[in-house]
Design a protein around this motif. Sequence first.
Motif, short mmCIF file in Angstrom:
data_model
loop_
_atom_site.label_atom_id
_atom_site.label_comp_id
_atom_site.label_asym_id
_atom_site.label_seq_id
_atom_site.Cartn_x
_atom_site.Cartn_y
_atom_site.Cartn_z
N THR A 1 2.71 -19.75 1.12
CA THR A 1 3.71 -19.35 2.08
C THR A 1 4.05 -18.20 1.54
O THR A 1 4.29 -17.25 2.25
N GLU A 2 4.27 -17.79 0.33
CA GLU A 2 4.53 -16.46 -0.37
C GLU A 2 3.55 -15.45 -0.34
O GLU A 2 3.84 -14.46 0.15
N PHE A 3 2.32 -15.90 -0.31
CA PHE A 3 1.19 -14.91 0.14
C PHE A 3 1.35 -14.46 1.62
O PHE A 3 1.26 -13.14 1.82
N SER A 4 1.73 -15.27 2.37
CA SER A 4 1.88 -14.98 4.03
C SER A 4 2.90 -13.88 4.26
O SER A 4 2.87 -13.02 4.96
N LYS A 5 4.03 -14.23 3.51
CA LYS A 5 5.36 -13.39 3.68
C LYS A 5 5.02 -12.22 2.97
O LYS A 5 5.58 -11.02 3.58
N MET A 6 4.42 -12.04 1.78
CA MET A 6 4.36 -10.71 1.00
C MET A 6 3.14 -9.78 2.10
O MET A 6 3.47 -8.46 2.23
N ARG A 7 2.27 -10.35 2.51
CA ARG A 7 1.22 -9.80 3.39
C ARG A 7 2.09 -8.95 4.55
O ARG A 7 1.67 -7.76 4.96
N ASN A 8 2.87 -9.85 5.23
CA ASN A 8 3.79 -9.25 6.35
C ASN A 8 4.69 -8.53 5.97
O ASN A 8 4.68 -7.23 6.52
N LEU A 9 5.47 -8.62 4.76
CA LEU A 9 6.28 -7.32 4.18
C LEU A 9 5.63 -6.01 3.87
O LEU A 9 6.20 -5.07 4.07
N THR A 10 4.31 -6.13 3.37
CA THR A 10 3.49 -5.24 3.05
C THR A 10 3.56 -4.11 4.27
O THR A 10 3.54 -2.76 4.05
N GLN A 11 3.18 -4.61 5.35
CA GLN A 11 3.10 -3.95 6.60
C GLN A 11 4.45 -3.08 6.81
O GLN A 11 4.42 -1.66 7.01
N ARG A 12 5.42 -3.71 6.79
CA ARG A 12 6.87 -3.01 6.92
C ARG A 12 6.96 -2.08 5.80
O ARG A 12 7.45 -1.04 6.11
N LEU A 13 6.78 -2.18 4.50
CA LEU A 13 6.99 -1.23 3.39
C LEU A 13 6.06 -0.20 3.65
O LEU A 13 6.45 1.10 3.60
N ARG A 14 4.72 -0.35 4.25
CA ARG A 14 3.81 0.64 4.32
C ARG A 14 4.48 1.49 5.40
O ARG A 14 4.30 2.80 5.42
N ALA A 15 4.79 1.11 6.60
CA ALA A 15 5.47 1.89 7.71
C ALA A 15 6.73 2.69 7.13
O ALA A 15 7.04 3.68 7.62
N ALA A 16 7.42 2.26 6.01
CA ALA A 16 8.56 2.79 5.36
C ALA A 16 8.14 3.69 4.19
O ALA A 16 9.13 4.57 3.73
N GLY A 17 6.91 4.02 4.02
CA GLY A 17 6.20 5.01 3.34
C GLY A 17 5.73 4.51 1.86
O GLY A 17 5.31 5.41 1.00
N LEU A 18 5.80 3.23 1.69
CA LEU A 18 5.08 2.78 0.25
C LEU A 18 3.56 3.03 0.26
O LEU A 18 2.81 2.57 1.26
N ASP A 19 3.27 3.58 -0.77
CA ASP A 19 1.83 3.67 -1.03
C ASP A 19 1.16 2.59 -2.14
O ASP A 19 1.72 2.67 -3.27
N THR A 20 0.72 1.60 -1.63
CA THR A 20 0.53 0.30 -2.50
C THR A 20 -0.66 0.75 -3.63
O THR A 20 -0.92 0.01 -4.49
N GLN A 21 -1.25 1.86 -3.46
CA GLN A 21 -2.20 2.30 -4.53
C GLN A 21 -1.26 2.98 -5.68
O GLN A 21 -2.08 2.80 -6.65
N LEU A 22 -0.19 3.00 -5.66
CA LEU A 22 0.62 3.59 -6.51
C LEU A 22 1.17 2.28 -7.75
O LEU A 22 1.86 2.58 -8.65
N LEU A 23 1.01 1.21 -6.99
CA LEU A 23 1.52 -0.09 -7.70
C LEU A 23 0.66 -0.35 -8.85
O LEU A 23 -0.50 -0.20 -8.88
#
Length: 79
Positions: free
Chosen positions: A57-79
């Motif tokens: 469930t946490e995996f599914s939540k984080m995958r959905n949250l990632t889309q919103r974070l990316r739309a807000a400017g998060l670059d996951t390559q920097l994590l």
Amino acid sequence: MTEQAIFNSIKKALNDAPRNQYTAELHLQMIKYADELKSITAKEFCEGVGLKSSFGTEFSKMRNLTQRLRAAGLDTQLL
């Protein structure tokens, strides 16, 4: 990076995380690798990392949250 290499990287990060930061580290890793793991199921993720199926469930939540974070400017390559 292969799925198995990602799973191994996540396992290492979780093993190295302080006990009180385990869940935060798990969430961060899920966000970090969301693009590479977009084609797998939550069950496959849990099996690959060696987690209880309840973390799916946490995996599914984080995958959905990632889309919103990316739309807000998060670059996951920097994590």
